[in-house]
Design a protein around this motif. Sequence first.
Motif, PDB file in Angstrom:
ATOM      1  N   HIS A  11       0.856  -1.199   0.000  1.00 59.04           N
ATOM      2  CA  HIS A  11       0.000   0.000   0.000  1.00 59.04           C
ATOM      3  C   HIS A  11       0.885   1.240   0.000  1.00 59.04           C
ATOM      4  O   HIS A  11       1.810   1.341   0.802  1.00 59.04           O
ATOM      5  CB  HIS A  11      -0.866   0.013   1.263  1.00 59.04           C
ATOM      6  CG  HIS A  11      -1.837   1.152   1.302  1.00 59.04           C
ATOM      7  ND1 HIS A  11      -3.105   1.077   0.774  1.00 59.04           N
ATOM      8  CD2 HIS A  11      -1.715   2.418   1.779  1.00 59.04           C
ATOM      9  CE1 HIS A  11      -3.721   2.229   0.941  1.00 59.04           C
ATOM     10  NE2 HIS A  11      -2.903   3.069   1.546  1.00 59.04           N
ATOM     11  N   VAL A  34      -4.584   3.611  13.974  1.00 65.86           N
ATOM     12  CA  VAL A  34      -5.648   2.592  14.097  1.00 65.86           C
ATOM     13  C   VAL A  34      -5.812   1.757  12.828  1.00 65.86           C
ATOM     14  O   VAL A  34      -6.567   0.790  12.819  1.00 65.86           O
ATOM     15  CB  VAL A  34      -7.018   3.213  14.505  1.00 65.86           C
ATOM     16  CG1 VAL A  34      -6.954   3.822  15.882  1.00 65.86           C
ATOM     17  CG2 VAL A  34      -7.525   4.182  13.475  1.00 65.86           C
ATOM     18  N   THR A  35      -5.128   2.140  11.751  1.00 65.22           N
ATOM     19  CA  THR A  35      -5.263   1.418  10.472  1.00 65.22           C
ATOM     20  C   THR A  35      -3.863   1.161   9.913  1.00 65.22           C
ATOM     21  O   THR A  35      -3.438   1.810   8.955  1.00 65.22           O
ATOM     22  CB  THR A  35      -6.079   2.264   9.469  1.00 65.22           C
ATOM     23  OG1 THR A  35      -5.533   3.603   9.478  1.00 65.22           O
ATOM     24  CG2 THR A  35      -7.545   2.310   9.813  1.00 65.22           C
ATOM     25  N   GLY A  37      -2.239  -1.260   8.113  1.00 71.95           N
ATOM     26  CA  GLY A  37      -2.101  -1.617   6.683  1.00 71.95           C
ATOM     27  C   GLY A  37      -0.689  -2.011   6.311  1.00 71.95           C
ATOM     28  O   GLY A  37      -0.089  -2.915   6.892  1.00 71.95           O
ATOM     29  N   GLY A  38      -0.102  -1.286   5.353  1.00 73.92           N
ATOM     30  CA  GLY A  38       1.281  -1.537   4.942  1.00 73.92           C
ATOM     31  C   GLY A  38       2.278  -0.885   5.882  1.00 73.92           C
ATOM     32  O   GLY A  38       3.486  -1.027   5.703  1.00 73.92           O
ATOM     33  N   GLY A  40       2.913   2.326   6.211  1.00 67.73           N
ATOM     34  CA  GLY A  40       3.561   3.531   5.668  1.00 67.73           C
ATOM     35  C   GLY A  40       3.491   4.708   6.640  1.00 67.73           C
ATOM     36  O   GLY A  40       4.501   5.379   6.887  1.00 67.73           O
ATOM     37  N   ASP A  58      -4.873  -3.241  13.412  1.00 65.16           N
ATOM     38  CA  ASP A  58      -5.439  -3.652  12.122  1.00 65.16           C
ATOM     39  C   ASP A  58      -6.151  -4.978  12.355  1.00 65.16           C
ATOM     40  O   ASP A  58      -5.706  -5.793  13.165  1.00 65.16           O
ATOM     41  CB  ASP A  58      -4.374  -3.807  11.034  1.00 65.16           C
ATOM     42  CG  ASP A  58      -4.948  -3.576   9.641  1.00 65.16           C
ATOM     43  OD1 ASP A  58      -4.595  -2.589   8.987  1.00 65.16           O
ATOM     44  OD2 ASP A  58      -5.813  -4.394   9.214  1.00 65.16           O
ATOM     45  N   ASN A  79     -10.095  -5.289  15.734  1.00 67.12           N
ATOM     46  CA  ASN A  79     -10.910  -4.209  15.185  1.00 67.12           C
ATOM     47  C   ASN A  79     -10.639  -2.930  15.975  1.00 67.12           C
ATOM     48  O   ASN A  79     -10.578  -2.958  17.200  1.00 67.12           O
ATOM     49  CB  ASN A  79     -12.387  -4.612  15.358  1.00 67.12           C
ATOM     50  CG  ASN A  79     -13.315  -3.699  14.595  1.00 67.12           C
ATOM     51  OD1 ASN A  79     -13.149  -2.483  14.569  1.00 67.12           O
ATOM     52  ND2 ASN A  79     -14.313  -4.295  13.971  1.00 67.12           N
ATOM     53  N   GLY A 103     -10.821   2.686   5.552  1.00 65.63           N
ATOM     54  CA  GLY A 103     -11.165   1.887   4.379  1.00 65.63           C
ATOM     55  C   GLY A 103     -10.237   0.705   4.150  1.00 65.63           C
ATOM     56  O   GLY A 103      -9.719   0.109   5.081  1.00 65.63           O
ATOM     57  N   VAL A 104     -10.045   0.435   2.859  1.00 67.77           N
ATOM     58  CA  VAL A 104      -9.394  -0.796   2.439  1.00 67.77           C
ATOM     59  C   VAL A 104      -8.006  -0.459   1.904  1.00 67.77           C
ATOM     60  O   VAL A 104      -7.812   0.591   1.304  1.00 67.77           O
ATOM     61  CB  VAL A 104     -10.250  -1.423   1.317  1.00 67.77           C
ATOM     62  CG1 VAL A 104      -9.658  -2.708   0.808  1.00 67.77           C
ATOM     63  CG2 VAL A 104     -11.661  -1.652   1.799  1.00 67.77           C
ATOM     64  N   GLN A 108      -5.525  -5.271  -0.078  1.00 67.22           N
ATOM     65  CA  GLN A 108      -6.814  -5.980   0.021  1.00 67.22           C
ATOM     66  C   GLN A 108      -7.548  -5.957  -1.327  1.00 67.22           C
ATOM     67  O   GLN A 108      -8.135  -6.953  -1.741  1.00 67.22           O
ATOM     68  CB  GLN A 108      -7.667  -5.355   1.133  1.00 67.22           C
ATOM     69  CG  GLN A 108      -7.123  -5.702   2.516  1.00 67.22           C
ATOM     70  CD  GLN A 108      -7.674  -4.828   3.630  1.00 67.22           C
ATOM     71  OE1 GLN A 108      -7.989  -3.662   3.427  1.00 67.22           O
ATOM     72  NE2 GLN A 108      -7.779  -5.380   4.825  1.00 67.22           N
ATOM     73  N   SER A 217     -18.285   0.296  13.528  1.00 74.15           N
ATOM     74  CA  SER A 217     -16.909   0.296  14.052  1.00 74.15           C
ATOM     75  C   SER A 217     -16.320   1.701  14.001  1.00 74.15           C
ATOM     76  O   SER A 217     -15.661   2.147  14.941  1.00 74.15           O
ATOM     77  CB  SER A 217     -16.001  -0.620  13.225  1.00 74.15           C
ATOM     78  OG  SER A 217     -16.419  -1.941  13.317  1.00 74.15           O
ATOM     79  N   ARG A 293      -5.157   6.294  -5.835  1.00 76.62           N
ATOM     80  CA  ARG A 293      -5.968   6.149  -4.626  1.00 76.62           C
ATOM     81  C   ARG A 293      -6.109   7.460  -3.845  1.00 76.62           C
ATOM     82  O   ARG A 293      -7.087   7.676  -3.145  1.00 76.62           O
ATOM     83  CB  ARG A 293      -5.280   5.105  -3.747  1.00 76.62           C
ATOM     84  CG  ARG A 293      -6.174   4.568  -2.702  1.00 76.62           C
ATOM     85  CD  ARG A 293      -5.451   3.611  -1.808  1.00 76.62           C
ATOM     86  NE  ARG A 293      -6.041   3.704  -0.488  1.00 76.62           N
ATOM     87  CZ  ARG A 293      -7.220   3.231  -0.165  1.00 76.62           C
ATOM     88  NH1 ARG A 293      -7.925   2.580  -1.046  1.00 76.62           N
ATOM     89  NH2 ARG A 293      -7.700   3.391   1.036  1.00 76.62           N
TER      90      ARG A 293
HETATM   91  C1  LIG Z   1      -6.119   2.451   3.894  1.00 73.84           C
HETATM   92  S1  LIG Z   1      -5.414   1.100   4.733  1.00 73.84           S
HETATM   93  C2  LIG Z   1      -4.186   1.850   5.742  1.00 73.84           C
HETATM   94  C3  LIG Z   1      -2.918   2.057   5.036  1.00 73.84           C
HETATM   95  C4  LIG Z   1      -1.773   2.563   5.902  1.00 73.84           C
HETATM   96  N1  LIG Z   1      -2.030   3.885   6.412  1.00 73.84           N
HETATM   97  C5  LIG Z   1      -0.474   2.548   5.133  1.00 73.84           C
HETATM   98  O1  LIG Z   1       0.105   3.614   4.934  1.00 73.84           O
HETATM   99  O2  LIG Z   1      -0.055   1.481   4.711  1.00 73.84           O
HETATM  100  C6  LIG Z   1      -6.650   0.701   5.905  1.00 73.84           C
HETATM  101  C7  LIG Z   1      -6.314  -0.463   6.815  1.00 73.84           C
HETATM  102  O3  LIG Z   1      -7.232  -0.395   7.907  1.00 73.84           O
HETATM  103  C8  LIG Z   1      -7.667  -1.675   8.235  1.00 73.84           C
HETATM  104  N2  LIG Z   1      -8.993  -1.534   8.838  1.00 73.84           N
HETATM  105  C9  LIG Z   1     -10.125  -1.094   8.254  1.00 73.84           C
HETATM  106  N3  LIG Z   1     -11.144  -1.111   9.127  1.00 73.84           N
HETATM  107  C10 LIG Z   1     -10.630  -1.554  10.306  1.00 73.84           C
HETATM  108  C11 LIG Z   1     -11.176  -1.785  11.593  1.00 73.84           C
HETATM  109  N4  LIG Z   1     -12.479  -1.576  11.850  1.00 73.84           N
HETATM  110  N5  LIG Z   1     -10.366  -2.216  12.558  1.00 73.84           N
HETATM  111  C12 LIG Z   1      -9.039  -2.445  12.322  1.00 73.84           C
HETATM  112  N6  LIG Z   1      -8.465  -2.260  11.111  1.00 73.84           N
HETATM  113  C13 LIG Z   1      -9.253  -1.818  10.127  1.00 73.84           C
HETATM  114  C14 LIG Z   1      -7.679  -2.438   6.938  1.00 73.84           C
HETATM  115  O4  LIG Z   1      -7.535  -3.829   7.187  1.00 73.84           O
HETATM  116  C15 LIG Z   1      -6.486  -1.827   6.194  1.00 73.84           C
HETATM  117  O5  LIG Z   1      -5.331  -2.613   6.387  1.00 73.84           O
END
Ligand SMILES: C[S@@+](CC[C@H](N)C(=O)[O-])C[C@H]1O[C@@H](n2cnc3c(N)ncnc32)[C@H](O)[C@@H]1O
Length: 307
Positions: A11, A34-35, A37-38, A40, A58, A79, A103-104, A108, A217, A293
């Motif tokens: 990501h 809280v998210t 992801g990758g 970053g 995550d 979550n 989001g996603v 994903q 959530s 994106r």
């Molecule tokens: C847009 S990505 C984040 C990317 C991250 N900021 C990066 O730079 O790599 C969103 C991430 O949030 C996670 N996510 C979404 N809803 C969630 C939730 N309710 N609880 C925990 N993680 C969540 C997803 O699994 C995804 O990996």
Amino acid sequence: MGNNLIQMSYHKPVLLEECMEGLNINPDGIYVDVTFGGGGHSKEILKRLKNGKLYAFDRDSDVLENLPESKNFKLIQTNYKNIKRFLRLEGVKKVDGILADLGVSSHQFDVAERGFSFRFESELDMRMNTSSSLTARQIVNEYSQEDLANLLFQYGEIRQSRKVAGLIVSAREEKEIVTTSDLMSVLDGLVPEKNKNQFLSQVFQSIRIEVNNEIESLKQMLEDSIDLLKEEGRFVVMSYHSLEDRLVKNLFKRGRFSGEVEKDFFGNVLKDLKEVNRKVIVASDAEQRENNRSRSAKLRIAEKVKC
Ligand SMILES: C[S@@+](CC[C@H](N)C(=O)[O-])C[C@H]1O[C@@H](n2cnc3c(N)ncnc32)[C@H](O)[C@@H]1O
């Protein structure tokens, strides 16, 4: 494959500098991504910490590939709606800043078998947490026509929601709708070719939001995050569709998700946050060209005013 390579393809972080500026990082502070992801954004926060600590959340186990090696970092795989409870288990009651990149992830979307994208042939799945039970396949085949119409309307803002729900129900009476292409063939011809991608994105988005119970959530996390922030702590939230952005905007501007605002004797709106940027921040033209994106990203930053 090297770790960096995994992260690059997992990501690409959006509005990275703007988010760091928004967090206004204290090198010894406690932060939450809280998210994750990758990772970053997390990795950029870690670069700015000295004795501080970063907790990341995550719900997708695929992110375990991306963990940074740092004594200042801990991933909590759950979550984000559980943010308060899990931080309390870590002995954390207040934090200096929270980042949410909603989001996603691209990962994903891009792993075909996760079933998030209509670009790939796959079974309808769309679970962010692959051990949770509800899948897109169940929703499409088992929800009543009315429930389907409601979710298409509420989460996808689809005007023809009743018609779409009717088509799904008639098709599944003939044969179960199992794959992304099964669903697409049910919807074929419903909108002109030039609007097709937009329409399919809305349909898939609405089902994904339901599969992952995203709105409940999100609301829980937003409210609990405000409680967790110290005075002058920063809340940095990036959203990618109007439904999410509306909730964030209302909470930041009006102190609640909907309904009448509460005011004090002098007519000031009663709320625990003040906006740092009055106007929403969007990606520069250069970032939008480089990272598709980022085009729909809306960044809002607020500061806690009282505890
Ligand atoms: C847009 S990505 C984040 C990317 C991250 N900021 C990066 O730079 O790599 C969103 C991430 O949030 C996670 N996510 C979404 N809803 C969630 C939730 N309710 N609880 C925990 N993680 C969540 C997803 O699994 C995804 O990996």
